[in-house]
Design an enzyme around this catalytic site. Structure first.
Site, short mmCIF file in Angstrom:
data_model
loop_
_atom_site.label_atom_id
_atom_site.label_comp_id
_atom_site.label_asym_id
_atom_site.label_seq_id
_atom_site.Cartn_x
_atom_site.Cartn_y
_atom_site.Cartn_z
N CYS A 1 0.87 -1.18 0.00
CA CYS A 1 0.00 0.00 0.00
C CYS A 1 0.91 1.23 0.00
O CYS A 1 2.07 1.13 -0.37
CB CYS A 1 -0.98 -0.02 1.18
N CYS B 1 -1.26 0.60 7.32
CA CYS B 1 -2.70 0.32 7.45
C CYS B 1 -3.10 -0.90 6.62
O CYS B 1 -3.25 -1.99 7.14
CB CYS B 1 -3.54 1.52 6.99
N ARG B 2 -3.29 -0.68 5.32
CA ARG B 2 -3.88 -1.72 4.47
C ARG B 2 -2.97 -2.91 4.24
O ARG B 2 -3.39 -4.06 4.38
CB ARG B 2 -4.29 -1.11 3.12
N ASP C 1 -8.17 3.80 1.42
CA ASP C 1 -7.24 4.08 2.50
C ASP C 1 -8.02 4.57 3.73
O ASP C 1 -8.65 5.62 3.68
CB ASP C 1 -6.25 5.16 2.06
#
Length: 164
Positions: free
Chosen positions: A9, A14-15, A128
């Protein structure tokens, strides 16, 4: 021979670490952890050396996933040791394919949600969640989990093909 997957990402907090944790769990549940390795990285180095976003860690823990993670930036030299590079959105896909040193390496780059059989092919991005609230992280996890089943099936087919 180990089959290697890297989730990518933007900042790797995060992802992509979420996708890595979910896929690790799927691989372990399938009994393939000796044959498949997964990790993650970001297209940029903004968060390099940092832990995953606390909201990512919290959502994963709430759903029974474990994550030990330090952010890092994807390197072009990694293509030679990877079998599959999984982009979390179309922007990452473009960056990674441009970064690929060969056409063969560019072909290794796929969108995660392309492995979700119920997703419209026109909407393959995992949004996101960074600038939003906890619900964005929950939604991200739902998308990652849905696609991970199909991804595992595709990887299993490749791994079993190697063993034959």
């Amino acid at each position: 021979m180990t089959y290697r997957v890297c989730f990518v990402c933007t900042g790797n907090i995060c992802r992509s670490p979420m996708a890595e944790a979910v896929f690790h769990a799927r691989v372990a549940d399938a009994g393939l952890d000796d044959l498949v390795e997964a990790d993650s990285a970001g297209t940029g180095g903004w968060h390099e050396g940092e832990d995953a976003d606390p909201r990512t860690v919290a959502v994963l823990a709430e759903h029974g996933y474990r994550l030990g993670h330090t952010a890092r930036q994807f390197q072009q030299s990694w293509f030679s040791s990877l079998d599959l590079v999984i982009a979390l959105d179309a922007g990452h896909l473009r960056v990674l394919r441009r970064l690929a040193p060969t056409q063969r390496d560019a072909a290794k780059v796929r969108l995660l949600r392309s492995y979700d059989p119920v997703v419209d092919s026109g909407d393959l991005d995992v949004p996101d969640p960074y600038y939003g609230g906890q619900d964005g992280f929950e939604r991200c996890l739902e998308m990652v989990e849905a696609a991970s089943t199909g991804l595992l099936a595709a990887v299993r087919e490749r791994v079993e093909g190697r063993a034959a």
